[in-house]
Design a protein around this motif. Structure first.
Motif, PDB file in Angstrom:
ATOM      1  N   LYS A  15       6.658  -3.528 -16.331  1.00  0.00           N
ATOM      2  CA  LYS A  15       5.352  -3.186 -16.904  1.00  0.00           C
ATOM      3  C   LYS A  15       4.774  -1.945 -16.233  1.00  0.00           C
ATOM      4  O   LYS A  15       4.205  -1.066 -16.900  1.00  0.00           O
ATOM      5  CB  LYS A  15       4.380  -4.363 -16.721  1.00  0.00           C
ATOM      6  N   LEU A  16       4.913  -1.871 -14.920  1.00  0.00           N
ATOM      7  CA  LEU A  16       4.385  -0.723 -14.180  1.00  0.00           C
ATOM      8  C   LEU A  16       5.073   0.573 -14.605  1.00  0.00           C
ATOM      9  O   LEU A  16       4.431   1.633 -14.682  1.00  0.00           O
ATOM     10  CB  LEU A  16       4.566  -0.943 -12.676  1.00  0.00           C
ATOM     11  N   PHE A  25      -2.815  -0.143 -12.507  1.00  0.00           N
ATOM     12  CA  PHE A  25      -2.417  -0.804 -11.260  1.00  0.00           C
ATOM     13  C   PHE A  25      -3.604  -1.519 -10.616  1.00  0.00           C
ATOM     14  O   PHE A  25      -3.467  -2.662 -10.146  1.00  0.00           O
ATOM     15  CB  PHE A  25      -1.818   0.199 -10.281  1.00  0.00           C
ATOM     16  N   ASN A  26      -4.740  -0.872 -10.560  1.00  0.00           N
ATOM     17  CA  ASN A  26      -5.916  -1.513  -9.952  1.00  0.00           C
ATOM     18  C   ASN A  26      -6.309  -2.781 -10.701  1.00  0.00           C
ATOM     19  O   ASN A  26      -6.726  -3.776 -10.091  1.00  0.00           O
ATOM     20  CB  ASN A  26      -7.083  -0.530  -9.912  1.00  0.00           C
ATOM     21  N   GLU A  27      -6.159  -2.768 -12.015  1.00  0.00           N
ATOM     22  CA  GLU A  27      -6.471  -3.942 -12.817  1.00  0.00           C
ATOM     23  C   GLU A  27      -5.514  -5.102 -12.512  1.00  0.00           C
ATOM     24  O   GLU A  27      -5.891  -6.279 -12.564  1.00  0.00           O
ATOM     25  CB  GLU A  27      -6.401  -3.581 -14.306  1.00  0.00           C
ATOM     26  N   HIS A  28      -4.266  -4.746 -12.193  1.00  0.00           N
ATOM     27  CA  HIS A  28      -3.233  -5.771 -11.949  1.00  0.00           C
ATOM     28  C   HIS A  28      -2.893  -5.919 -10.462  1.00  0.00           C
ATOM     29  O   HIS A  28      -1.888  -6.557 -10.115  1.00  0.00           O
ATOM     30  CB  HIS A  28      -1.963  -5.422 -12.737  1.00  0.00           C
ATOM     31  N   LYS A  29      -3.732  -5.382  -9.617  1.00  0.00           N
ATOM     32  CA  LYS A  29      -3.437  -5.419  -8.178  1.00  0.00           C
ATOM     33  C   LYS A  29      -3.355  -6.831  -7.605  1.00  0.00           C
ATOM     34  O   LYS A  29      -2.473  -7.104  -6.769  1.00  0.00           O
ATOM     35  CB  LYS A  29      -4.468  -4.596  -7.409  1.00  0.00           C
ATOM     36  N   PRO A  30      -4.214  -7.762  -8.015  1.00  0.00           N
ATOM     37  CA  PRO A  30      -4.059  -9.137  -7.495  1.00  0.00           C
ATOM     38  C   PRO A  30      -2.680  -9.731  -7.809  1.00  0.00           C
ATOM     39  O   PRO A  30      -2.085 -10.414  -6.967  1.00  0.00           O
ATOM     40  CB  PRO A  30      -5.173  -9.908  -8.202  1.00  0.00           C
ATOM     41  N   GLU A  31      -2.173  -9.446  -9.001  1.00  0.00           N
ATOM     42  CA  GLU A  31      -0.841  -9.919  -9.374  1.00  0.00           C
ATOM     43  C   GLU A  31       0.210  -9.291  -8.457  1.00  0.00           C
ATOM     44  O   GLU A  31       1.110  -9.982  -7.959  1.00  0.00           O
ATOM     45  CB  GLU A  31      -0.555  -9.547 -10.836  1.00  0.00           C
ATOM     46  N   PRO A  76       2.120   7.819  -9.470  1.00  0.00           N
ATOM     47  CA  PRO A  76       1.558   7.375  -8.186  1.00  0.00           C
ATOM     48  C   PRO A  76       2.237   6.176  -7.526  1.00  0.00           C
ATOM     49  O   PRO A  76       2.066   5.960  -6.329  1.00  0.00           O
ATOM     50  CB  PRO A  76       0.108   7.021  -8.547  1.00  0.00           C
ATOM     51  N   TYR A  77       3.039   5.399  -8.284  1.00  0.00           N
ATOM     52  CA  TYR A  77       3.576   4.160  -7.732  1.00  0.00           C
ATOM     53  C   TYR A  77       5.091   4.069  -7.864  1.00  0.00           C
ATOM     54  O   TYR A  77       5.667   4.507  -8.864  1.00  0.00           O
ATOM     55  CB  TYR A  77       2.943   2.946  -8.422  1.00  0.00           C
ATOM     56  N   LYS A  78       5.704   3.489  -6.849  1.00  0.00           N
ATOM     57  CA  LYS A  78       7.127   3.181  -6.917  1.00  0.00           C
ATOM     58  C   LYS A  78       7.325   1.963  -7.825  1.00  0.00           C
ATOM     59  O   LYS A  78       6.408   1.145  -7.965  1.00  0.00           O
ATOM     60  CB  LYS A  78       7.674   2.857  -5.526  1.00  0.00           C
ATOM     61  N   THR A  79       8.498   1.856  -8.400  1.00  0.00           N
ATOM     62  CA  THR A  79       8.807   0.678  -9.218  1.00  0.00           C
ATOM     63  C   THR A  79       9.946  -0.118  -8.565  1.00  0.00           C
ATOM     64  O   THR A  79      10.863  -0.584  -9.220  1.00  0.00           O
ATOM     65  CB  THR A  79       9.160   1.080 -10.660  1.00  0.00           C
TER      66      THR A  79
END
Length: 226
Positions: A15-16, A25-31, A76-79
């Motif tokens: 998904k990322l 990412f911020n929306e799904h950060k808790p996950e 911005p993010y690694k997968t």
């Protein structure tokens, strides 16, 4: 009961990959933090198992945030998750790496990624003087059934400065990295036995590490430097 890699790791990274931006990412950060917690337990169990037959002084699990300052890729993010296990220096040399990534891109790596210039020269000089012992290690049935019988990584085109391109060990001498890798499918990573497979693979590396540690802690006359 041994920890396992949760299937949610692959689901989240897939998904990322499609939503690699800060808002998503911020929306799904808790996950992500929940998944990261499970994965850290897995890496720490690998560390615990390694320390039963080796001496590891540090586990480093790399952050998900990419350093985009000097990269053309500005996502911005690694997968993936990546973690390295450092053997206790100065007597022990070499390191282990575990990479967890979806779509059959997970792998183990081991060896010497970026040898310091002095270490690289010492390794090359050893192979120039005698390449028999390292070739015996690479030819070992248990070792090459897991890791293959040749190094992967960067190398110079012909020969490093000060070495003959016609030397019988030039295939070893011209390497700039002395590493091995082993890839795994998603199904293999999710299997309950994966943590035992990691330990079996890392354990098989030990003769290579013992040899290279001996080389890198002595001079060409075999006199200890530590």
């Amino acid at each position: 009961m041994n920890p396992t890699v949760p299937k949610s790791v692959f689901t989240f990274f897939n998904k990322l990959e499609k939503n690699n931006n800060r808002d998503w990412f911020n929306e799904h950060k808790p996950e992500f933090k929940a998944i990261e917690g499970e994965v850290k337990l897995f890496y720490n169990k690998v560390l615990e198992d390694l320390n039963k037959h080796d001496d590891i002084d540090k586990l480093k699990i790399f952050r998900i945030y990419r350093d985009v300052r000097f990269s053309k890729n500005k996502l911005p993010y690694k997968t993936h998750f990546g973690g390295s296990f450092h053997r206790t220096k100065p007597k022990l040399r070499g390191g282990y790496y575990l990479h967890i990534q979806p779509n059959n891109e997970s792998f183990l790596a081991t060896g010497f990624w970026e040898p310091a210039p002095a270490d690289l020269l010492r390794i090359r000089k050893e192979f120039e003087m005698d390449d028999e012992e390292i070739r015996d290690i690479l030819a070992n049935k248990n070792f090459n059934s897991i890791w293959g019988n040749s190094f992967v990584g960067d190398e110079v085109k012909t020969a490093p400065k000060g070495f003959s391109k016609d030397h019988k060990a030039i295939d070893l001498i011209k390497k700039k990295q002395y590493i091995f890798t082993k890839k795994y499918t998603d199904a293999e990573v999710l299997n309950a036995n994966f943590i035992n497979e990691i330990d079996r693979a890392f354990k098989a590396v030990r003769p290579y590490f013992d040899y290279m540690s001996d080389v890198l802690t002595t001079d060409l006359n075999g006199v200890s430097l530590v």
